[in-house]
Design a protein around this motif. Structure first.
Motif, short mmCIF file in Angstrom:
data_model
loop_
_atom_site.label_atom_id
_atom_site.label_comp_id
_atom_site.label_asym_id
_atom_site.label_seq_id
_atom_site.Cartn_x
_atom_site.Cartn_y
_atom_site.Cartn_z
N GLY A 188 -0.10 8.76 4.04
CA GLY A 188 -0.01 9.13 2.63
C GLY A 188 -0.05 7.99 1.64
N TYR A 189 -0.25 6.76 2.10
CA TYR A 189 -0.31 5.62 1.20
C TYR A 189 -1.68 5.54 0.51
N VAL A 190 -1.69 5.09 -0.74
CA VAL A 190 -2.94 4.91 -1.48
C VAL A 190 -3.38 3.45 -1.35
N ALA A 191 -4.59 3.16 -1.82
CA ALA A 191 -5.19 1.84 -1.61
C ALA A 191 -4.32 0.70 -2.12
N GLU A 192 -3.72 0.88 -3.30
CA GLU A 192 -2.90 -0.18 -3.87
C GLU A 192 -1.69 -0.49 -2.98
N GLU A 193 -1.06 0.57 -2.46
CA GLU A 193 0.10 0.39 -1.59
C GLU A 193 -0.30 -0.23 -0.25
N ILE A 194 -1.44 0.20 0.27
CA ILE A 194 -1.92 -0.35 1.53
C ILE A 194 -2.23 -1.83 1.37
N GLY A 195 -2.85 -2.18 0.24
CA GLY A 195 -3.16 -3.58 -0.02
C GLY A 195 -1.91 -4.45 -0.03
N ARG A 203 -9.64 -3.24 -3.20
CA ARG A 203 -11.09 -3.25 -2.94
C ARG A 203 -11.39 -3.51 -1.47
N ALA A 204 -10.62 -4.42 -0.86
CA ALA A 204 -10.82 -4.70 0.57
C ALA A 204 -10.43 -3.49 1.41
N VAL A 205 -9.40 -2.77 0.98
CA VAL A 205 -9.00 -1.55 1.68
C VAL A 205 -10.12 -0.52 1.62
N ALA A 206 -10.72 -0.37 0.43
CA ALA A 206 -11.82 0.58 0.27
C ALA A 206 -13.00 0.19 1.14
N THR A 207 -13.25 -1.11 1.27
CA THR A 207 -14.34 -1.59 2.12
C THR A 207 -14.07 -1.26 3.58
#
Length: 235
Positions: A188-195, A203-207
């Motif tokens: 349930g974490y979003v990209a900012e939290e994962i980063g 951006r690296a998470v999205a990649t």
């Protein structure tokens, strides 16, 4: 980001109306058309040429995965239009998810999301990212586990393989970081939290997510290349 044009393929009139209202309410999106059937979409898409195709899967005259495959396999030459494709469906079972991604979908989102989530997913797809929900991430993780990917394997090796090989004999591998990203998305974490957790950028998470999608697409296409029929081109 400039205003993005969006075309919807959806046979439920109430859902279509809701999505249309969400898109038209956003200053960053432009609604350019709607098809309740695959046949209508095939006729109108070469004319409307949207930036993003938002498509359901279960349609009266076929499966939306057919359309995704046709668009994804169109010749990638200069001047040929290629939309970013986002599946928006009530179907969240593993087989449909894997098939749609393998066919070329850039993202897979389940109906029931909020208006803000839908707009964000469309914008992510247009940026070349791969919108993903916790449910979809869990399906991808299961896919890798079914192929023999374990936590021990991840600790021991830099890369682990998705089941199967490409045509040249090389394996399609998901990295440790990509697997970690999928696990956090599934929680349930979003990209900012994962980063923040992985000491990297959104951006690296999205990649990482996009790379997983591409690896799955390469694998499935390699398996089917010999049996694949010729698909209609898109002008």
């Amino acid at each position: 980001m400039s205003v993005l044009s969006v075309y919807l393929v959806e046979d439920d009139p109430l859902v279509a109306q809701h999505v249309r209202e969400v898109i038209m309410a956003s200053s960053r999106l432009r609604y350019v058309g709607h098809a309740p059937r695959l046949s209508v979409a095939r006729e109108e898409l070469p004319r409307t040429r949207p930036d993003v195709l938002l498509s359901d899967l279960g349609l009266p005259d076929g499966d939306g995965t057919e359309l995704i495959g046709e668009l994804s396999h169109a010749p990638a030459i200069e001047g040929v239009w290629h939309p970013h494709i986002l599946v928006f469906s009530v179907f969240g079972d593993e087989a449909r998810v894997i098939n749609a991604i393998a066919a070329g979908a850039d993202g897979y989102f389940l109906k029931g999301c909020s208006a803000d989530e839908l707009v964000r997913a469309v914008e992510q797809a247009a940026r070349g990212e791969s919108p993903i929900s916790p449910t979809i991430a869990r399906h991808l993780l299961k896919r890798f586990r079914d192929g023999g990917v374990s936590e021990d394997t991840l600790i021991e090796h830099e890369e682990v393989s998705v089941p199967g090989t490409l045509g040249d004999g090389s394996r399609t591998a998901v990295t440790v970081r990509e697997h970690q990203v999928l696990k956090l998305v599934a929680q349930g974490y979003v990209a900012e939290e994962i980063g923040e957790r992985l000491l990297t950028t959104p951006r690296a998470v999205a990649t990482d997510v996009r790379n997983v999608y591409r690896k799955l697409q390469l694998l499935e296409r390699a398996r089917a290349v010999e049996q694949a029929p010729r698909r209609p081109g898109w002008a």
